[in-house]
Design an enzyme around this catalytic site. Structure first.
Site, PDB file in Angstrom:
ATOM      1  N   ASP A  81       0.830  -1.199   0.000  1.00 55.14           N
ATOM      2  CA  ASP A  81       0.000   0.000   0.000  1.00 55.14           C
ATOM      3  C   ASP A  81       0.866   1.250   0.000  1.00 55.14           C
ATOM      4  O   ASP A  81       2.091   1.185   0.120  1.00 55.14           O
ATOM      5  CB  ASP A  81      -0.945   0.008   1.206  1.00 55.14           C
ATOM      6  N   ASP A 139      -8.217  -3.082  13.994  1.00 52.02           N
ATOM      7  CA  ASP A 139      -9.579  -3.308  13.501  1.00 52.02           C
ATOM      8  C   ASP A 139      -9.660  -4.471  12.512  1.00 52.02           C
ATOM      9  O   ASP A 139     -10.683  -4.678  11.867  1.00 52.02           O
ATOM     10  CB  ASP A 139     -10.153  -2.039  12.875  1.00 52.02           C
ATOM     11  N   HIS A 141      -7.731  -4.958   9.759  1.00 54.34           N
ATOM     12  CA  HIS A 141      -7.383  -4.729   8.350  1.00 54.34           C
ATOM     13  C   HIS A 141      -6.039  -5.367   8.007  1.00 54.34           C
ATOM     14  O   HIS A 141      -5.161  -5.491   8.856  1.00 54.34           O
ATOM     15  CB  HIS A 141      -7.376  -3.231   7.996  1.00 54.34           C
ATOM     16  N   GLU A 174      -9.914  -1.717   5.069  1.00 55.65           N
ATOM     17  CA  GLU A 174     -10.615  -1.428   6.306  1.00 55.65           C
ATOM     18  C   GLU A 174     -11.887  -2.268   6.429  1.00 55.65           C
ATOM     19  O   GLU A 174     -12.355  -2.858   5.445  1.00 55.65           O
ATOM     20  CB  GLU A 174     -10.964   0.070   6.358  1.00 55.65           C
TER      21      GLU A 174
END
Length: 260
Positions: free
Chosen positions: A66, A135, A137, A142
């Site tokens: 990313d 979370d 990811h 996400e």
């Protein structure tokens, strides 16, 4: 999915062993590179092996997971610069053999499509290093991300931006709001996934990843569907696992020749 529970340094050695075995067997292997804190010990171990035993990356290719959108080319937290600092420059890897999504492109959608094409043209990723967010990811996929998603622009959650603020002087407002990330479908095409997680803060995400239902609410759970996924955890990250004892027993009984 194989789960290994050990100390952070032992985990780094195991991940580096997998990378080294791949490069010895296939010098032109394609490696998937993650940023963040999780892989840093792995990169340190690979750099040590390059310096001390001549482990070569000369023929290998690298693809980043990313990149932030809009960070200046010379910004120290631009992921291209982080990867250059943490691994590329330390193992004699020619920079042009490592690619990342172009977060400064005028046409971001086209940049994402071109990135997908570059990965495919290289023959796909042989081994993908991953971390996991609090979370759930992986990459910057996400919660709510399509389980079949491809490289695209994503809006970062407030939680992710708060988690990453430590890299921006503790200022969450300095963390970009958007990124380009390989999609879950893209990540799942890698032939071997190696995810590292350490610390109590990752315990719930790890619990969902390993033992929860496959759900877009916890994107990393898609790894349960992968034929060759390895999850490397320290005791704190493994503290919510119901079957932790079984995972320890299984790994202790594993044939030594099998590797990860």
């Amino acid at each position: 999915m194989e789960v290994v529970i050990a100390t952070p340094q032992e985990l780094a050695v195991l991940a580096a062993d997998a990378v080294e075995a791949l490069l010895r067997r296939k010098p032109d292997a394609v490696l998937g590179l993650a940023t963040g804190s999780s892989p840093l010990r792995v990169y340190d171990e690979l750099a040590r092996r390059h310096a001390e035993t001549g482990l070569s990356f000369a023929q290998a290719r690298g693809f980043m997971l990313d990149e932030y959108v809009g960070l200046a080319a010379d910004h120290p937290e631009r992921y291209r610069n982080v990867i250059e600092k943490e691994i590329v420059s330390r193992v004699g890897w020619a920079p042009e053999r490592v690619q990342g999504p172009d977060g400064l492109a005028e046409d971001l959608a086209q940049a994402c499509a071109a990135y997908e094409e570059s990965i495919a043209a290289a023959g796909g990723v042989d081994l993908q290093i991953l971390g996991i967010g609090t979370d759930g990811h992986i990459g910057f996929n996400e919660p709510g991300s399509s389980l079949a998603s491809r490289t695209r622009i994503k809006t970062l959650t407030r939680q992710t931006r708060e988690d990453n603020a430590r890299f921006f002087g503790g200022e969450v407002d300095q963390v970009p709001r958007h990124c380009l990330t390989q999609g879950l479908g893209t990540i799942m095409e890698a032939r071997h996934l190696v995810l590292l997680a350490t610390g109590k803060g990752k315990a719930e995400a790890v619990h969902q990843l390993v033992e929860g239902p496959v759900s877009a609410m916890w994107p990393a759970t898609i790894m349960q569907m992968h034929p060759h996924a390895t999850v490397l955890l320290d005791e704190a990250a493994a503290s919510r696992l119901q079957l932790a004892g079984y995972y320890r027993q299984t790994y202790a009984s594993k044939p030594q020749w099998q590797g990860l």
